[in-house]
Design an enzyme around this catalytic site. Structure first.
Site, short mmCIF file in Angstrom:
data_model
loop_
_atom_site.label_atom_id
_atom_site.label_comp_id
_atom_site.label_asym_id
_atom_site.label_seq_id
_atom_site.Cartn_x
_atom_site.Cartn_y
_atom_site.Cartn_z
CG HIS A 134 -2.07 0.89 1.18
ND1 HIS A 134 -2.40 1.62 0.06
CD2 HIS A 134 -3.00 1.23 2.12
CE1 HIS A 134 -3.47 2.36 0.31
NE2 HIS A 134 -3.84 2.14 1.55
CD GLN A 137 -2.34 4.79 4.89
OE1 GLN A 137 -3.43 4.69 4.33
NE2 GLN A 137 -2.12 5.65 5.86
CG ASP A 230 -4.11 -2.42 8.75
OD1 ASP A 230 -5.24 -1.90 8.76
OD2 ASP A 230 -3.66 -3.04 7.75
NE ARG A 316 -3.33 7.17 1.74
CZ ARG A 316 -4.20 6.24 1.30
NH1 ARG A 316 -5.15 5.81 2.08
NH2 ARG A 316 -4.06 5.72 0.09
N1 NVA Z 1 -4.68 -4.08 5.61
C1 NVA Z 1 -5.86 -3.31 5.27
C2 NVA Z 1 -5.48 -1.92 4.89
C3 NVA Z 1 -6.65 -1.01 4.62
C4 NVA Z 1 -6.24 0.38 4.24
C5 NVA Z 1 -6.60 -4.00 4.15
O1 NVA Z 1 -5.95 -4.44 3.19
O2 NVA Z 1 -7.83 -4.13 4.23
N1 CP Z 2 -6.24 3.79 4.41
C1 CP Z 2 -6.96 3.51 3.32
O1 CP Z 2 -6.44 3.08 2.29
O2 CP Z 2 -8.29 3.77 3.44
P1 CP Z 2 -9.42 3.36 2.40
O3 CP Z 2 -9.52 1.86 2.42
O4 CP Z 2 -10.66 4.03 2.92
O5 CP Z 2 -9.03 3.87 1.05
#
Ligand code: NVA
Ligand code: CP
Length: 334
Positions: A134, A137, A230, A316
């Site tokens: 990600h 982020q 997380d 973000r």
């Molecule tokens: N680890 C989480 C991050 C969300 C921003 C997911 O992949 O759902």
């Molecule tokens: N942190 C993040 O990526 O949030 P969303 O899933 O809302 O995009």
């Protein structure tokens, strides 16, 4: 000036520390312009496609607002309203969208999907989250760390929870590259994959960061500057692993006791969304099934330390704007 024009943004593994810092500086510049209501719509006439195979609040809003601020049009494509993956391959989709748009964002499942898109679309492709990484982020997290702790290099961040997934992997890469010490604090089955740890250790050696993997909460948290967590179950993972995650990770929840072990000025961080109460459908379901009122972080910690968390969310948008701006044009003087 680091020209990133034409580059894809798929994982921070592909970027040098200088390039990552340039994106953070560019984001800080855009943040200042936004606060001062100074228009920065130099990318008028361009258009971007935003593919979301998983749900989103922050990432989608960030791409849409940032595109609009830069003067660009955007099209949101969700899994139910496009042919992607079901009737049309990723390769064909990439070739079609690459002819209409100047850049493509992808949020979804395996990293290989965003790589295939990038291989076949002749425009920059940006990773808006995959199972493995990600990266946008992490830029927001680093900007937030710099704003709250004054600097990135030399500070220490501890990540508690499932370190093997997109957030743990990406934070470890970002920390290793930028000289931020990284502590993975979790049961050992939740440590990131050895190959990635070895790569990160190499970058850490160059940046002066230290990477520590520990199951011992006291060892991992004492004196750290930032405590990050997380969700325990990420998007796309099956619901039947909740029980196992709750069993394995409850000891690694961020509580006030954990925050008291960290340094006096430590911040709490979370990419969001977070299960810190039962004000959500999933929260209530978990409460009915397992009797919990919070998961990875207590409501008490979340409320007491929320300011940096919402700064992270705001950042973000500024950092995603920097990624699009830098990969679509060289014309930024910061
Ligand atoms: N680890 C989480 C991050 C969300 C921003 C997911 O992949 O759902
Ligand atoms: N942190 C993040 O990526 O949030 P969303 O899933 O809302 O995009």
């Amino acid at each position: 000036m680091h020209s990133l024009k034409g580059r894809d943004f798929l994982t921070l593994k592909d970027f040098t520390p200088e390039e990552i810092l340039y994106l953070i500086d560019l984001a800080a510049y855009f943040k200042k312009l936004k606060k001062e209501h100074i228009l920065h719509d130099k990318l008028r006439g361009k258009n971007v496609a935003l593919i979301f195979e998983k749900t989103s609040t922050r990432t989608r809003s960030s791409f849409e607002v940032a595109a609009s601020d830069l003067g660009m049009g955007s099209t949101y494509l969700d899994p139910t309203s496009s042919q992607i993956g079901k009737k049309e391959s990723i390769e064909d989709t990439a070739k079609v969208l690459g002819r209409m748009y100047d850049g493509i964002e992808y949020r979804g499942f395996g990293q290989e999907i965003v790589e295939t898109l990038a291989d076949h679309a002749e425009v920059p492709v940006w990773n808006g989250l995959t199972n493995e990484y990600h990266p946008t982020q992490i830029l927001a997290d680093m900007l937030t760390i710099r704003e709250h702790l004054g600097e990135i290099k030399g500070k220490t961040l501890a990540y508690m929870g499932d370190v093997r997934y997109n957030m743990g992997n990406s934070l470890m890469i970002g920390c290793a590259k930028l000289g931020l010490n990284f502590h993975a604090v979790a049961p050992k089955e939740y440590f990131p994959d050895n190959e990635l740890v070895s790569l990160c250790n190499k970058w850490a050696e160059e940046s002066g960061a230290e990477i520590v993997m520990t199951e011992d909460i006291k060892e991992g948290i004492t004196g750290v500057d930032a405590v990050y967590t997380d969700v325990w179950l990420s998007m796309g993972e099956p619901d039947d692993v909740w029980e196992e995650r709750i069993r394995d990770l409850t000891d690694y929840r961020v509580t006030m006791d954990v925050m008291r072990m960290a340094s006096d000025n430590a911040i709490f961080m979370h990419c969001l969304p977070s299960f810190h109460n039962i004000d959500t459908e999933i929260g209530r379901e978990i409460n009915r099934k397992f009797g919990l009122t919070c998961m990875e972080v207590t409501d008490e910690v979340f409320k007491a330390y929320e300011e940096p968390v919402f700064d992270e969310a705001e950042n973000r948008m500024h950092t995603i704007k920097a990624v699009m701006a830098a990969t679509l044009s060289d014309d930024w003087e910061i």
